[in-house]
Design a protein around this motif. Structure first.
Motif, PDB file in Angstrom:
ATOM      1  N   ALA A  19      -6.852 150.453  34.738  1.00 33.86           N
ATOM      2  CA  ALA A  19      -7.809 149.356  34.533  1.00 33.86           C
ATOM      3  C   ALA A  19      -8.492 148.983  35.840  1.00 33.86           C
ATOM      4  O   ALA A  19      -9.648 148.576  35.851  1.00 33.86           O
ATOM      5  CB  ALA A  19      -7.098 148.143  33.938  1.00 33.86           C
ATOM      6  N   HIS A  20      -7.768 149.138  36.938  1.00 39.03           N
ATOM      7  CA  HIS A  20      -8.252 148.736  38.272  1.00 39.03           C
ATOM      8  C   HIS A  20      -8.064 149.900  39.240  1.00 39.03           C
ATOM      9  O   HIS A  20      -7.280 150.815  38.967  1.00 39.03           O
ATOM     10  CB  HIS A  20      -7.472 147.504  38.744  1.00 39.03           C
ATOM     11  N   PRO A  21      -8.756 149.858  40.388  1.00 36.68           N
ATOM     12  CA  PRO A  21      -8.771 151.029  41.272  1.00 36.68           C
ATOM     13  C   PRO A  21      -7.397 151.489  41.788  1.00 36.68           C
ATOM     14  O   PRO A  21      -7.269 152.643  42.177  1.00 36.68           O
ATOM     15  CB  PRO A  21      -9.670 150.569  42.427  1.00 36.68           C
ATOM     16  N   ASP A  22      -6.379 150.624  41.793  1.00 34.85           N
ATOM     17  CA  ASP A  22      -5.080 151.031  42.350  1.00 34.85           C
ATOM     18  C   ASP A  22      -3.993 151.234  41.298  1.00 34.85           C
ATOM     19  O   ASP A  22      -2.870 151.603  41.633  1.00 34.85           O
ATOM     20  CB  ASP A  22      -4.602 149.997  43.385  1.00 34.85           C
ATOM     21  N   ASP A  23      -4.272 151.016  40.027  1.00 34.34           N
ATOM     22  CA  ASP A  23      -3.210 151.009  39.006  1.00 34.34           C
ATOM     23  C   ASP A  23      -2.477 152.350  38.909  1.00 34.34           C
ATOM     24  O   ASP A  23      -1.243 152.387  38.830  1.00 34.34           O
ATOM     25  CB  ASP A  23      -3.799 150.686  37.624  1.00 34.34           C
ATOM     26  N   ILE A  24      -3.222 153.438  38.872  1.00 38.71           N
ATOM     27  CA  ILE A  24      -2.586 154.742  38.650  1.00 38.71           C
ATOM     28  C   ILE A  24      -1.655 155.072  39.814  1.00 38.71           C
ATOM     29  O   ILE A  24      -0.506 155.489  39.612  1.00 38.71           O
ATOM     30  CB  ILE A  24      -3.655 155.842  38.472  1.00 38.71           C
ATOM     31  N   ASP A 121      -5.910 143.077  31.421  1.00 38.22           N
ATOM     32  CA  ASP A 121      -6.636 144.354  31.380  1.00 38.22           C
ATOM     33  C   ASP A 121      -5.681 145.530  31.193  1.00 38.22           C
ATOM     34  O   ASP A 121      -6.036 146.539  30.576  1.00 38.22           O
ATOM     35  CB  ASP A 121      -7.426 144.589  32.671  1.00 38.22           C
ATOM     36  N   HIS A 122      -4.469 145.439  31.775  1.00 32.50           N
ATOM     37  CA  HIS A 122      -3.528 146.566  31.683  1.00 32.50           C
ATOM     38  C   HIS A 122      -3.112 146.789  30.244  1.00 32.50           C
ATOM     39  O   HIS A 122      -3.199 147.904  29.725  1.00 32.50           O
ATOM     40  CB  HIS A 122      -2.277 146.300  32.525  1.00 32.50           C
ATOM     41  N   SER A 123      -2.631 145.726  29.585  1.00 38.20           N
ATOM     42  CA  SER A 123      -2.132 145.901  28.215  1.00 38.20           C
ATOM     43  C   SER A 123      -3.273 146.287  27.269  1.00 38.20           C
ATOM     44  O   SER A 123      -3.091 147.110  26.365  1.00 38.20           O
ATOM     45  CB  SER A 123      -1.436 144.635  27.737  1.00 38.20           C
ATOM     46  N   ALA A 159       4.282 151.685  33.832  1.00 36.20           N
ATOM     47  CA  ALA A 159       4.332 150.240  34.065  1.00 36.20           C
ATOM     48  C   ALA A 159       4.043 149.951  35.529  1.00 36.20           C
ATOM     49  O   ALA A 159       4.419 150.718  36.414  1.00 36.20           O
ATOM     50  CB  ALA A 159       5.702 149.693  33.685  1.00 36.20           C
ATOM     51  N   LEU A 160       3.359 148.839  35.778  1.00 34.26           N
ATOM     52  CA  LEU A 160       3.062 148.441  37.155  1.00 34.26           C
ATOM     53  C   LEU A 160       4.080 147.447  37.686  1.00 34.26           C
ATOM     54  O   LEU A 160       4.163 147.229  38.889  1.00 34.26           O
ATOM     55  CB  LEU A 160       1.648 147.860  37.233  1.00 34.26           C
ATOM     56  N   THR A 161       4.837 146.828  36.784  1.00 33.58           N
ATOM     57  CA  THR A 161       5.895 145.905  37.184  1.00 33.58           C
ATOM     58  C   THR A 161       7.081 146.118  36.259  1.00 33.58           C
ATOM     59  O   THR A 161       6.946 146.728  35.188  1.00 33.58           O
ATOM     60  CB  THR A 161       5.446 144.430  37.041  1.00 33.58           C
TER      61      THR A 161
HETATM   62 ZN   LIG Z   1      -4.358 146.435  37.784  1.00 37.27          ZN
END
Ligand SMILES: [Zn+2]
Length: 245
Positions: A19-24, A121-123, A159-161
Motif C-alpha cells: 500500500a505504501h512505498p516501504d510495506d513490501i 490501507d494495508h487491510s 504482516a507488517l506488525t
Molecule cells: Zn504501510
C-alpha cells in the motif's frame, strides 16, 4: 514502459503488492531477497507514494522504494488508486490490480494481511488483491480482455506488525537465515531512510523474524499466511513442522 521481472525459464515471477512505498520491504523483504538470489524474478506494485506520511516527501519515498527494490533485485511500478490513507475497496480497483496480474502472470502473489487492526490501507489492499486474483481468472470481464486470463498459484499474506498476523491462519514459516540474505534485507529496509530515521523499524522487523525463527529452531524466519489451503502432490514437499517434537 513498465519493467518486466526476469525469472529462470519455467519459473513464474513473484508479484508483491504494497500500500505504501516501504510495506513490501518491511513485511517480506527477507523472503524476496532469498527468492531472487535463487533466480526467481520479483515485481513490486506499490499503490501510493506515501504522501500522507508524517516523514518524507512523495518524491523521496518513491526514490527510496526504487533503491530498495533494486537491492532486493526486484522490478517496481507505482499504481495510483485513491492515494495514501484514502484507499477504498471497490470493484474498479480490483479490476485494475487484476490487469496487473494478467500482465505480470505471477505464480506466487504476496499482499498485506486483511486483519483490520493496522493501517486501513494495508487491510483494504489485502482484500483488493484477493478479489483481483479471482477476477484475473475470469474470461468475461470486459475491462480485462487486453490480456488472457491468468490463475495464480498461491496468494500469501504478509504482516507488517505482530498485531496484523492473522490469528485464524497457520503460517508458513520461510527460513531466510543466511547472512547474505539478512544483509540484503536490512539494506533494503535501511534504504527507506525517511522512515527508519524516525523510528527503529528495522529492529522491529528483525526482532519479529528472530522470534519466528526461534520458534522454528532457525535464526530468522518470516511468517506468511496462505489465503487458501496449499495443495501438494507428495508429502515430501511439505518441509518440516516448526516444533522440534
Ligand atoms: Zn504501510
Amino acid at each position: 514502459m513498465t519493467p518486466t521481472p526476469t525469472s529462470l525459464p519455467d519459473t513464474p515471477p513473484i508479484l508483491a503488492f504494497g500500500a505504501h512505498p516501504d510495506d513490501i520491504e518491511f513485511g517480506c523483504g527477507g523472503v524476496i531477497a532469498q527468492e531472487t538470489r535463487a533466480g526467481r524474478g520479483a515485481h513490486f506494485v506499490v499503490c501510493s507514494r506515501g504522501e500522507a506520511a508524517t516523514h518524507g516527501q512523495p518524491g523521496q519515498r518513491v526514490a527510496e522504494a526504487q533503491r530498495a527494490a533494486a537491492l532486493l533485485r526486484a522490478t517496481i511500478e507505482f499504481v495510483e488508486l485513491d492515494g495514501d490513507s484514502h484507499l477504498e475497496v471497490r470493484a474498479a480497483h480490483a479490476i485494475t490490480l487484476a490487469g496487473v496480474l494478467r500482465r505480470v502472470r505471477p505464480g506466487i502473489v504476496l499482499a498485506p494481511s486483511p486483519v483490520e487492526n493496522q493501517h486501513p490501507d494495508h487491510s483494504r489492499l489485502g482484500r483488493l488483491v484477493c478479489d483481483a486474483a479471482r477476477l484475473a481468472r475470469f474470461g468475461g470481464v470486459r475491462e480485462l480482455t487486453a490480456a488472457p486470463p491468468h490463475g495464480i498459484a498461491q496468494l500469501l499474506f504478509y504482516a507488517l506488525t505482530r498485531e496484523a498476523e492473522p490469528g485464524n491462519i497457520s503460517p508458513v514459516l520461510i527460513d531466510h537465515s543466511r547472512p547474505e540474505i539478512v544483509a540484503a534485507w536490512v539494506a533494503a529496509m535501511e534504504a527507506h531512510a525517511s522512515q527508519t530515521s524516525a523510528r527503529n523499524y528495522v529492529e522491529v522487523q528483525l526482532t519479529r523474524a528472530r522470534l519466528h525463527g526461534l520458534g522454528a529452531a532457525v535464526e530468522y524466519a518470516t511468517a506468511l499466511f496462505p489465503a487458501d489451503p496449499l495443495v501438494f502432490t507428495s508429502l515430501s514437499g511439505l518441509g518440516r513442522g516448526a516444533r522440534g517434537f
